[in-house]
Design a protein around this motif. Structure first.
Motif, PDB file in Angstrom:
ATOM      1  N   VAL A  62      12.530  26.106  22.309  1.00 27.06           N
ATOM      2  CA  VAL A  62      13.415  25.782  21.105  1.00 27.06           C
ATOM      3  C   VAL A  62      13.318  24.422  20.795  1.00 27.06           C
ATOM      4  CG1 VAL A  62      15.616  26.071  20.190  1.00 27.06           C
ATOM      5  CG2 VAL A  62      14.759  28.027  21.315  1.00 27.06           C
ATOM      6  N   ARG A  65      10.050  22.682  20.386  1.00 28.72           N
ATOM      7  CA  ARG A  65       9.349  22.893  18.970  1.00 28.72           C
ATOM      8  C   ARG A  65      10.132  22.028  17.893  1.00 28.72           C
ATOM      9  NH1 ARG A  65      10.037  28.576  16.545  1.00 28.72           N
ATOM     10  NH2 ARG A  65      11.456  28.784  17.997  1.00 28.72           N
ATOM     11  N   GLY A  69       8.321  18.741  18.097  1.00 25.14           N
ATOM     12  CA  GLY A  69       7.235  19.482  17.283  1.00 25.14           C
ATOM     13  C   GLY A  69       6.142  19.688  18.473  1.00 25.14           C
ATOM     14  N   ARG A  71       4.420  22.179  21.754  1.00 25.52           N
ATOM     15  CA  ARG A  71       4.811  23.421  22.222  1.00 25.52           C
ATOM     16  C   ARG A  71       3.346  23.644  23.388  1.00 25.52           C
ATOM     17  NH1 ARG A  71       5.181  28.987  19.413  1.00 25.52           N
ATOM     18  NH2 ARG A  71       3.014  28.898  18.781  1.00 25.52           N
ATOM     19  N   GLU A  87      -0.037  21.849  22.258  1.00 20.25           N
ATOM     20  CA  GLU A  87      -0.051  22.176  20.716  1.00 20.25           C
ATOM     21  C   GLU A  87       0.980  21.285  20.020  1.00 20.25           C
ATOM     22  OE1 GLU A  87       1.161  25.925  19.393  1.00 20.25           O
ATOM     23  OE2 GLU A  87       0.130  25.693  17.617  1.00 20.25           O
ATOM     24  N   CYS A  88       0.608  20.617  18.920  1.00 16.99           N
ATOM     25  CA  CYS A  88       1.539  19.697  18.322  1.00 16.99           C
ATOM     26  C   CYS A  88       1.187  19.724  16.909  1.00 16.99           C
ATOM     27  CB  CYS A  88       1.173  18.239  18.784  1.00 16.99           C
ATOM     28  SG  CYS A  88      -0.164  17.416  17.948  1.00 16.99           S
ATOM     29  N   LEU A  89       2.307  19.342  16.265  1.00 14.13           N
ATOM     30  CA  LEU A  89       2.210  19.308  14.697  1.00 14.13           C
ATOM     31  C   LEU A  89       1.384  18.438  14.204  1.00 14.13           C
ATOM     32  CD1 LEU A  89       5.806  18.989  13.741  1.00 14.13           C
ATOM     33  CD2 LEU A  89       4.678  21.286  13.583  1.00 14.13           C
ATOM     34  N   ASP A  90       0.960  18.755  12.786  1.00 14.34           N
ATOM     35  CA  ASP A  90      -0.055  17.443  12.260  1.00 14.34           C
ATOM     36  C   ASP A  90       0.802  16.542  12.080  1.00 14.34           C
ATOM     37  OD1 ASP A  90       1.214  19.550  10.630  1.00 14.34           O
ATOM     38  OD2 ASP A  90       0.857  18.214   8.936  1.00 14.34           O
ATOM     39  N   GLN A  91      -0.127  15.262  11.667  1.00 18.31           N
ATOM     40  CA  GLN A  91       0.618  14.002  11.888  1.00 18.31           C
ATOM     41  C   GLN A  91       1.498  13.809  10.848  1.00 18.31           C
ATOM     42  OE1 GLN A  91      -0.086  12.161  14.325  1.00 18.31           O
ATOM     43  NE2 GLN A  91      -1.211  13.698  15.022  1.00 18.31           N
ATOM     44  N   SER A  93       4.015  15.756   9.659  1.00 19.92           N
ATOM     45  CA  SER A  93       5.188  15.979  10.280  1.00 19.92           C
ATOM     46  C   SER A  93       5.853  15.626  11.235  1.00 19.92           C
ATOM     47  CB  SER A  93       5.073  17.802  10.392  1.00 19.92           C
ATOM     48  OG  SER A  93       4.270  18.490   9.641  1.00 19.92           O
ATOM     49  N   ALA A  95       5.446  12.598  11.817  1.00 19.62           N
ATOM     50  CA  ALA A  95       5.776  11.167  11.626  1.00 19.62           C
ATOM     51  C   ALA A  95       7.100  11.434  10.903  1.00 19.62           C
ATOM     52  CB  ALA A  95       4.860  10.467  10.349  1.00 19.62           C
ATOM     53  N   ARG A  96       7.317  12.646  10.207  1.00 24.63           N
ATOM     54  CA  ARG A  96       8.785  12.922   9.758  1.00 24.63           C
ATOM     55  C   ARG A  96       9.712  13.285  10.728  1.00 24.63           C
ATOM     56  NH1 ARG A  96       7.651  14.869   4.469  1.00 24.63           N
ATOM     57  NH2 ARG A  96       5.202  15.257   4.611  1.00 24.63           N
ATOM     58  N   ALA A 156      -1.255  14.712  21.343  1.00 21.67           N
ATOM     59  CA  ALA A 156      -0.656  14.196  20.020  1.00 21.67           C
ATOM     60  C   ALA A 156      -1.381  12.687  19.471  1.00 21.67           C
ATOM     61  CB  ALA A 156       0.714  14.404  19.866  1.00 21.67           C
TER      62      ALA A 156
END
Lengths: 183, 284
Positions: A62, A65, A69, A71, A87-91, A93, A95-96, A156
Motif C-alpha cells: 500500500v 505504491r 510509487g 513496487r 517497478e516504479c512510476l514513470d518520471q 508521476s 516528480a509529482r 528509478a
C-alpha cells in the motif's frame, strides 16, 4: 536526506502515512511495554510478530505504491524460475510525488530497522534467546522491505538518468540539425 | 501533451512538469512520444500477472538468469479499471490506478485497491491451500505446483500449531510455543536447503511455502487432539493427519531431485512431520 520534513506542502495521503507509521510503532510499543506488563511470552511473540507482518504487508503493498510509487515482487515464470521484479512510476508521476510523503516513508523505514537492531543487541547481551527470536523476525521483515524498495529506487534513478541523457542527446542532435539546415 | 489531460498534485511540481513539457514540445520530431493520459497497464507475460507476494526474511536468492531487475509494464491492479493504453515508452511503468489519480481519477479509489489487495491475497492463500493439500493434477511438476507462492499461509499455520501445542501443554507454555515455532520454521528452511544441496531444482521460497502449507493437516490433527482426551483416538488422528501431510509433501519433494536421491530428500521431511506428530501426542 535531511532531518527535517520539507517545508511548504502538506502530506498528500495522510491516512496512508498514518497506517505506514502505525503498525511499525505498534509493534515496537507492544514489544517494549509488554516486557513490563505481560509475563506470557507467547502473547508477546504472536502479537509483535503479527503486527510486524501486517506492517510488512502495508508497506509493501500500500504505502510503497502510493507514497513513493515503487513496487517489488517475485514471480515464477514459465520456465519455473523465480524472477524478482522492481517497478516504479514513470518520471512525471514520480516528480509529482509529495516530498513530505516520501520523506516520511524512507525515514520511518530506516529508523525502525535501526531500533530493532538495538533491541537485538539488548537481547543478545541479556542472553534471552526467545526475545531474540521475536526481534530477529521483525528485523528481517524490515530489512526485506528496505532492500526491496532501495533496489526500486536505484532503478528509478537509473531510469531518470537515462531519460535525462536521452533528452540531452536528442536536444543536441536537433540543434545540430537545425544548425545545418540554417546554413 | 497539453496540460488538460494532466492535473499536477501540487503547485510546486508544476514547474517541473512545465520544464519537461517544454523540452519535449520544442523538439517534436526526435523526442519521446506523447505522455499517456493515464498509466499504461498491459500485462506482457502470457501468464496471469501475479500479485505482490509476502516475502520472508532472507535475501532474495540470485537464482535468476537475468540478475538485473526487470522493468515491466504493470499488470492491471484490481481497482477502478482504466482502459489499457499501449505504452509509448517501453521503460516507463506505472504501478497502479492510484498513481494514476495524479492524472485525474478521484482519490476515493484509495480504499478500494487496499481491499482488493487484501481479498486477492486471501483468495491466494485459499487456492494455494487447496492446491497443496487436496488432490491436484499439477502436483507432479515442481515448476507448476504452487506457482503463486506466498508465506502468509505457512505463517498462520505455524503460529496456529504453536498456539495449539502451547494451549495443550499444562506447564512451560511459552517454551513450548517458542520451541514449536522455531522448530517448524528452522525445519522448513533446513529441509529446503537439504533438497538444494542434493542438487534438486526447486525455488527456495516456493519450497518453504509448500512445506508450510503441508502443515495444515497436522494443524487439524493437533486441534482435534487438544479437544479429545482419549489416547487411542489421538494416536489414530495423528497417524491419519501425518499420512496426509506426508502425502501432500511427497510429490513435490520427490520430483525435485534425482530419482536415486529421492529417499535422501524425503526422509528428513517425514522425520520432521513424525516428530511434530509425536509432539502433538505427547503434549499433556
Amino acid at each position: 536526506m535531511d532531518l527535517n520534513p520539507p517545508p511548504g506542502e502538506n502530506y498528500a495521503h495522510p491516512k496512508i502515512c498514518f497506517f505506514h507509521v502505525f503498525f511499525k510503532a505498534a509493534a515496537l510499543a507492544f514489544y517494549i511495554l509488554s516486557a513490563l506488563f505481560i509475563s506470557n511470552f507467547v502473547i508477546i511473540f504472536v502479537v509483535t510478530v503479527l503486527l510486524a507482518a501486517l506492517d510488512f504487508w502495508v508497506v509493501k503493498n500500500v504505502s510503497g505504491r502510493i507514497l513513493v510509487g515503487l513496487r517489488w515482487w517475485n514471480e515464477i515464470n514459465e520456465d519455473g524460475e523465480s524472477v524478482w521484479r522492481f517497478e516504479c512510476l514513470d518520471q512525471e508521476s514520480l516528480a509529482r510525488m509529495n516530498k513530505k510523503d516520501s520523506w516520511l516513508f524512507w525515514w520511518t523505514l530506516y529508523l525502525t530497522a535501526v531500533v530493532w537492531v538495538v533491541f537485538a543487541i539488548f537481547s543478545l547481551i541479556r542472553l534471552q534467546a526467545d526475545y531474540l527470536l521475536v526481534v530477529g523476525v521483525c528485523l528481517t521483515l524490515s530489512i526485506a522491505n528496505i532492500i526491496g524498495f532501495t533496489k526500486c529506487r536505484k532503478d528509478a534513478k537509473k531510469q531518470l538518468q537515462a531519460f535525462a541523457t536521452q533528452t540531452i542527446a536528442s536536444r543536441f542532435t536537433s540543434s545540430i540539425q537545425s544548425a545545418f539546415t540554417a546554413v | 501533451m497539453s496540460n488538460s489531460d494532466t492535473v499536477p498534485l501540487h503547485p510546486s511540481s508544476q514547474s517541473d512538469i512545465d520544464e519537461i513539457e517544454n523540452l519535449i514540445n520544442s523538439y517534436p520530431s526526435s523526442v519521446l512520444p506523447a505522455r499517456p493520459p493515464s498509466p499504461p497497464r498491459i500485462p506482457v507475460s502470457s501468464t496471469p500477472p501475479p500479485p505482490p507476494s509476502f516475502i520472508p526474511s532472507n535475501l532474495p536468492p540470485p537464482s535468476v538468469p537475468k540478475p538485473t531487475p526487470v522493468f515491466s509494464p504493470a499488470p492491471s491492479v484490481p481497482a477502478a479499471p482504466l482502459p489499457p493504453i499501449p505504452p509509448p515508452r517501453g521503460s516507463a511503468t506505472s504501478s497502479s490506478s492510484i498513481a494514476g489519480s495524479g492524472f485525474g481519477p478521484a482519490p476515493n479509489t484509495l480504499t478500494e485497491p487496499v481491499w482488493d489487495t487484501i481479498k486477492r491475497d486471501l483468495s491466494r492463500i485459499v487456492s494455494n491451500l487447496k492446491l497443496v493439500v487436496f488432490p491436484n493434477p499439477f502436483r507432479e511438476d515442481p515448476g507448476k505446483a504452487l506457482r503463486d507462492w506466498d508465506l502468509w499461509g505457512p505463517f498462520f499455520f505455524i503460529v496456529f500449531l504453536g498456539l495449539v501445542l502451547s494451549w495443550s501443554a499444562s506447564v512451560k507454555k511459552s517454551e513450548v510455543f517458542a520451541v514449536a515455532f522455531a522448530l517448524l520454521a528452522a525445519g522448513a528452511v533446513i529441509l529446503t536447503l537439504n533438497v538444494l544441496l542434493l542438487g534438486g531444482q526447486i525455488i527456495f521460497f516456493q519450497s518453504l511455502s509448500l512445506l508450510g502449507y503441508c502443515l495444515f493437516p497436522l494443524d487439524v490433527g493437533a486441534l482435534i487432539c487438544m479437544l479429545v482426551g482419549n489416547v487411542i483416538i489421538k494416536l489414530v488422528v495423528v497417524a491419519v493427519t501425518l499420512a496426509w501431510s506426508s502425502w501432500a509433501a511427497y510429490p513435490f519433494m520427490s520430483t525435485a531431485v534425482n530419482p536415486r536421491r529421492k529417499a535422501l530428500a524425503l526422509y528428513p521431511v517425514l522425520l520432521m512431520y513424525v516428530s511434530v506428530g509425536f509432539l502433538v501426542i505427547a503434549i499433556d
